[in-house]
Design a protein around this motif. Structure first.
Motif, mmCIF file in Angstrom:
data_model
loop_
_atom_site.group_PDB
_atom_site.id
_atom_site.type_symbol
_atom_site.label_atom_id
_atom_site.label_comp_id
_atom_site.label_asym_id
_atom_site.label_seq_id
_atom_site.Cartn_x
_atom_site.Cartn_y
_atom_site.Cartn_z
ATOM 1 N N SER A 2 0.828 -1.199 0.000
ATOM 2 C CA SER A 2 0.000 0.000 0.000
ATOM 3 C C SER A 2 0.858 1.244 0.000
ATOM 4 O O SER A 2 2.021 1.214 0.354
ATOM 5 C CB SER A 2 -0.901 -0.001 1.230
ATOM 6 N N HIS A 3 0.270 2.345 -0.383
ATOM 7 C CA HIS A 3 0.980 3.609 -0.516
ATOM 8 C C HIS A 3 0.499 4.586 0.543
ATOM 9 O O HIS A 3 -0.673 4.639 0.878
ATOM 10 C CB HIS A 3 0.738 4.195 -1.909
ATOM 11 N N THR A 57 3.730 5.633 -7.433
ATOM 12 C CA THR A 57 4.283 4.314 -7.729
ATOM 13 C C THR A 57 5.682 4.166 -7.154
ATOM 14 O O THR A 57 6.005 3.149 -6.520
ATOM 15 C CB THR A 57 4.318 4.095 -9.248
ATOM 16 N N GLU A 61 6.570 1.309 -4.398
ATOM 17 C CA GLU A 61 7.481 0.230 -4.770
ATOM 18 C C GLU A 61 8.748 0.258 -3.925
ATOM 19 O O GLU A 61 9.298 -0.798 -3.576
ATOM 20 C CB GLU A 61 7.817 0.320 -6.260
ATOM 21 N N GLU A 274 -0.730 -6.456 -2.604
ATOM 22 C CA GLU A 274 -0.540 -6.786 -4.019
ATOM 23 C C GLU A 274 -1.868 -6.864 -4.761
ATOM 24 O O GLU A 274 -1.972 -6.423 -5.914
ATOM 25 C CB GLU A 274 0.213 -8.122 -4.146
ATOM 26 N N GLU A 277 -3.089 -3.355 -5.517
ATOM 27 C CA GLU A 277 -2.358 -2.766 -6.637
ATOM 28 C C GLU A 277 -2.791 -3.374 -7.962
ATOM 29 O O GLU A 277 -2.930 -2.668 -8.969
ATOM 30 C CB GLU A 277 -0.856 -2.961 -6.436
ATOM 31 N N LEU A 281 -5.395 -0.040 -7.873
ATOM 32 C CA LEU A 281 -4.473 1.089 -7.984
ATOM 33 C C LEU A 281 -3.912 1.234 -9.397
ATOM 34 O O LEU A 281 -4.110 2.269 -10.055
ATOM 35 C CB LEU A 281 -3.339 0.938 -6.972
ATOM 36 N N TYR A 282 -3.197 0.230 -9.869
ATOM 37 C CA TYR A 282 -2.528 0.376 -11.154
ATOM 38 C C TYR A 282 -3.487 0.369 -12.346
ATOM 39 O O TYR A 282 -3.266 1.106 -13.311
ATOM 40 C CB TYR A 282 -1.436 -0.683 -11.316
ATOM 41 N N ALA A 305 0.489 -3.910 -13.031
ATOM 42 C CA ALA A 305 -0.686 -4.529 -12.423
ATOM 43 C C ALA A 305 -0.646 -6.046 -12.611
ATOM 44 O O ALA A 305 -0.947 -6.814 -11.681
ATOM 45 C CB ALA A 305 -1.964 -3.958 -13.025
ATOM 46 N N GLU A 308 1.870 -7.525 -10.261
ATOM 47 C CA GLU A 308 1.413 -7.554 -8.880
ATOM 48 C C GLU A 308 0.372 -8.661 -8.668
ATOM 49 O O GLU A 308 0.305 -9.251 -7.582
ATOM 50 C CB GLU A 308 0.839 -6.195 -8.469
#
Length: 323
Positions: A2-3, A57, A61, A274, A277, A281-282, A305, A308
């Protein structure tokens, strides 16, 4: 993974907006150059939203790489070498493939002098503002161990800033020498519960860990550029400082945060990150990049994506095998 919100070392990236695959060796990738977003369509730079998404990102990452390394060490301690290998392989993909590709699209790495100035700005903020504020807040909240650590890191960041300033003078004038890096005091991060009580301290530890992870990743990019441009002493300074950010600062913060738990819990956390994402997300970033006409970035987000999703499946398989 997570971000989360990140420290100002990402200011250099945000300013640009003005507004389990096999790991690839880091130096085998093209080192991004520039300092402005790399155009992917003749005559047109990346759009602001794409820049913001690529910046997010890089943050996520870098943090995934750091956390998976800690999870791998815990798996080793628990006698689970296959899980440890899975975490390490995934960690290297996050750093050497995903983060590096995002950095290339952004044009994160400039010349040696520009890279030093960017780092000086980040280290100055951490030394003078961020970590001192975190220490004050931790003392107010009764988290004295965290206050001590934040104060120690603030002092370290001041020394990093001073070393980078000396290096900048040597690079720009051709006189003087680039200093050797400080030796990292490597911290082991065993599994355990948080050692702090205040929500504010926990949030500050999270912000700090994300920032240290990004600093490590960026400094390794800067090191590769320095080495390729014929400045091995500068490369060693970047690499040594990156080691301190990851294995001393982030690791010390991770101990207080209780970041590492049992391998089963670590796998579950990784799976959740994961899958988010891969499914949300991606794909969302890819849609935004496509709408903005940033086709290379959109392709990168789609490919990431898919990676992940494979990571999540591999982690799920490993968790299922543990029973």
């Amino acid at each position: 993974m997570s971000h989360h919100p990140i420290r100002t070392l990402v200011v250099g990236l945000c300013a640009l907006a003005a507004t389990a695959a096999p790991a690839t060796p880091a130096l085998a990738l093209a080192v991004p150059t520039g300092g402005q977003p790399t155009p992917h369509t003749a005559g047109r730079a990346l759009q602001a939203q794409t820049i913001a998404d690529l910046t997010t990102t890089m943050q996520g990452e870098a943090y995934a790489h750091a956390v998976y390394g800690l999870f791998a060490a815990e798996a080793d301690r628990q006698g689970l070498p296959a899980v440890a290998r899975l975490f390490r392989t995934t960690a290297q993909t996050e750093l050497n493939e995903h983060l590096h590709e995002a950095a290339t699209l952004l044009g994160v790495v400039g010349g040696n002098a520009a890279n030093l100035r960017q780092a000086i700005n980040g280290e100055t903020y951490e030394h003078e503002v961020m970590y001192r504020r975190f220490a004050d807040q931790a003392r107010q909240d009764g988290d004295l161990e965290a206050a001590k650590l934040f104060s120690e890191i603030a002092a370290d960041e001041g020394r990093h800033r001073d070393a980078f300033r000396t290096a900048l003078a040597a690079v720009t004038t051709g006189h003087g020498t680039v200093p050797a890096p400080l030796k990292a005091d490597v911290v082991s991060v065993p599994s355990g519960l948080p050692k702090v009580k205040a929500a504010r301290t926990k949030a500050n530890l999270d912000t700090a860990m994300h920032g240290e992870a990004l600093a490590h990743a960026k400094y390794m990019l800067f090191a590769a550029h320095a080495r390729q441009s014929g400045h091995p002493a500068l490369a060693r300074l970047w690499e040594g400082t990156a080691e301190t950010e990851l294995r001393e600062h982030l690791a010390g913060e991770a101990v207080l945060a209780g970041l590492v738990r049992s391998t089963k819990e670590n796998l579950s956390k990784a799976i959740t990150g994961e899958r988010h994402e891969a499914t949300t997300l991606y794909p969302g970033f890819a849609e935004q990049a496509t709408a903005a006409g940033d086709t290379a970035a959109a392709r990168f987000f789609r490919d990431t994506a898919a990676d992940e999703a494979r990571h999540g499946a591999a982690f799920q398989k490993a968790l299922d095998q543990l029973g």
